[in-house]
Design an enzyme around this catalytic site. Structure first.
Site, mmCIF file in Angstrom:
data_model
loop_
_atom_site.group_PDB
_atom_site.id
_atom_site.type_symbol
_atom_site.label_atom_id
_atom_site.label_comp_id
_atom_site.label_asym_id
_atom_site.label_seq_id
_atom_site.Cartn_x
_atom_site.Cartn_y
_atom_site.Cartn_z
ATOM 1 N N SER A 67 68.511 71.544 57.120
ATOM 2 C CA SER A 67 68.149 73.074 56.589
ATOM 3 C C SER A 67 69.366 73.767 56.426
ATOM 4 C CB SER A 67 67.147 73.220 57.611
ATOM 5 O OG SER A 67 67.332 74.840 57.235
ATOM 6 N N HIS B 19 66.606 70.853 52.511
ATOM 7 C CA HIS B 19 65.581 71.843 52.946
ATOM 8 C C HIS B 19 66.012 73.127 52.824
ATOM 9 C CE1 HIS B 19 61.852 72.718 55.202
ATOM 10 N NE2 HIS B 19 62.374 73.473 55.722
ATOM 11 N N ASP C 149 64.848 76.963 53.088
ATOM 12 C CA ASP C 149 64.061 78.063 53.884
ATOM 13 C C ASP C 149 64.081 79.360 53.130
ATOM 14 O OD1 ASP C 149 62.922 76.348 55.884
ATOM 15 O OD2 ASP C 149 65.048 76.316 56.699
ATOM 16 N N MET D 199 62.537 83.069 53.208
ATOM 17 C CA MET D 199 61.693 84.174 54.072
ATOM 18 C C MET D 199 61.643 85.261 53.668
ATOM 19 S SD MET D 199 63.455 82.698 57.907
ATOM 20 C CE MET D 199 63.592 80.849 58.271
ATOM 21 N N HIS E 179 60.929 75.327 51.370
ATOM 22 C CA HIS E 179 59.689 75.734 52.280
ATOM 23 C C HIS E 179 59.766 77.244 52.346
ATOM 24 C CE1 HIS E 179 58.860 76.030 57.129
ATOM 25 N NE2 HIS E 179 57.724 76.379 56.332
ATOM 26 N N MET F 159 58.150 80.683 53.597
ATOM 27 C CA MET F 159 57.563 81.250 54.540
ATOM 28 C C MET F 159 57.646 82.650 54.063
ATOM 29 S SD MET F 159 60.099 79.536 57.332
ATOM 30 C CE MET F 159 61.174 78.802 56.042
ATOM 31 N N MET G 241 55.251 72.472 61.797
ATOM 32 C CA MET G 241 56.219 73.088 62.521
ATOM 33 C C MET G 241 56.312 73.115 64.054
ATOM 34 S SD MET G 241 57.601 75.130 59.879
ATOM 35 C CE MET G 241 58.695 75.823 60.890
ATOM 36 N N ASP H 49 59.506 70.197 61.263
ATOM 37 C CA ASP H 49 60.658 71.252 61.143
ATOM 38 C C ASP H 49 60.721 72.207 62.374
ATOM 39 O OD1 ASP H 49 62.255 73.062 60.046
ATOM 40 O OD2 ASP H 49 60.826 73.955 58.657
ATOM 41 N N GLY H 50 61.748 72.209 63.142
ATOM 42 C CA GLY H 50 62.074 73.020 64.139
ATOM 43 C C GLY H 50 62.232 72.310 65.432
HETATM 44 C C1 DX5 Z 1 62.526 77.637 60.764
HETATM 45 C C2 DX5 Z 1 62.890 76.919 59.690
HETATM 46 C C3 DX5 Z 1 63.321 75.629 59.783
HETATM 47 C C4 DX5 Z 1 65.038 75.623 60.595
HETATM 48 C C5 DX5 Z 1 65.017 74.723 61.548
HETATM 49 O O1 DX5 Z 1 61.746 78.654 60.396
HETATM 50 O O2 DX5 Z 1 61.718 76.485 58.943
HETATM 51 O O3 DX5 Z 1 63.708 74.828 58.410
HETATM 52 O O4 DX5 Z 1 65.879 76.172 59.799
HETATM 53 O O5 DX5 Z 1 66.236 74.973 62.276
HETATM 54 P P1 DX5 Z 1 66.658 73.984 63.463
HETATM 55 O O6 DX5 Z 1 66.639 72.701 63.241
HETATM 56 O O7 DX5 Z 1 67.946 74.712 64.021
HETATM 57 O O8 DX5 Z 1 65.553 74.332 64.488
HETATM 58 ZN ZN ZN Z 2 61.941 74.981 57.193
#
Ligand code: DX5
Ligand code: ZN
Length: 230
Positions: free
Chosen positions: A12, A37, A39, A41, A70, A72, A141, A176-177
């Protein structure tokens, strides 16, 4: 993009240097990343804000593997065409992001992308029971979305339920996470095949020391491959 159930590591770029995305993407791919990946947001669906379709479009030429976007964000539907235009290969929306996820998945496929559906930790596997013929990926998640570097929440029972529900459909299960060499084998054994990792990949490395990314990626992959799918 032929269907492949082997373990794929998807760093990510939320944990990358935000002033240097192109070089960071090139570095993780050179060091063995299978997917990238991304993210997105919106500061509304999740309490953090990253970037939008113009930035994702700028990442595109640097991604030679699979650009896994992804979302969000809420709402999703008004932005689907912009992410298709930006060059997303996989576009994932949250089941919690609105009342019409079925329509959203149809629209994502209609725009020429693979469709993903993500589940927050508090959402049961059954929420996607009627979506599995419309989805190419289910993202489980294992943190509450919004930030990298959070502690892994054990969702292995949910992953096992999903794999049973999916049966022989060509659907990826992504985690993810909080994925690292300790947690990766748990989810791989439960049937996950795409492992997103932010902090565990970027930790200790940089574009000037990319071999650290490579070691981090291989440590996660070796741990997951050692677990084997049950
Ligand atoms: C969280 C994201 C993840 C995040 C994961 O909201 O969707 O993709 O970057 O980070 P790590 O691997 O550090 O938990
Ligand atoms: Zn993500």
């Amino acid at each position: 993009m032929p269907f492949d159930r082997s373990i794929k590591i998807a760093p990510s770029i939320l944990s990358a240097d935000f002033a240097n995305f192109g070089a960071e993407i090139r570095a993780i791919e050179a060091q063995g990343a299978d997917w990238v990946h991304v993210d997105v947001m919106d500061g509304h669906f999740v309490p953090n804000l990253t970037f939008g379709p113009m930035a994702v479009k700028a990442f595109r030429p640097h991604v030679k593997t699979v650009m896994d976007v992804h979302l969000m964000i809420a709402p999703v539907d008004p932005y689907i065409d912009a992410y298709a235009e930006a060059g997303a290969d996989v576009l994932t929306a949250h089941v919690e992001a609105g009342p019409h996820i079925h329509r959203t998945l149809q629209a994502i496929r209609g725009a020429g992308m693979k469709a993903g559906v993500a589940l927050n930790p508090g959402t049961p596997a059954e929420a996607v029971a009627h979506l599995l013929d419309l989805a190419d990926l289910v993202c489980v998640m294992t943190v509450n979305p919004g930030f990298g570097g959070q502690k892994f929440i054990d969702m292995t029972a949910k992953v096992r339920s999903l794999r049973a529900m999916i049966g022989d459909r060509p659907v990826h299960v992504e985690i993810d996470g909080g994925v690292d060499p300790v947690t990766a084998p748990l989810v791989a054994a439960a049937g996950a095949d795409v492992l997103v990792a932010g902090s565990a990949v970027f930790k200790g490395g940089s574009v000037d020391a990319p071999e650290v990314y490579g070691r981090n990626i291989e440590a996660i992959r070796a741990a997951a491959d050692g677990a084997g799918a049950a």
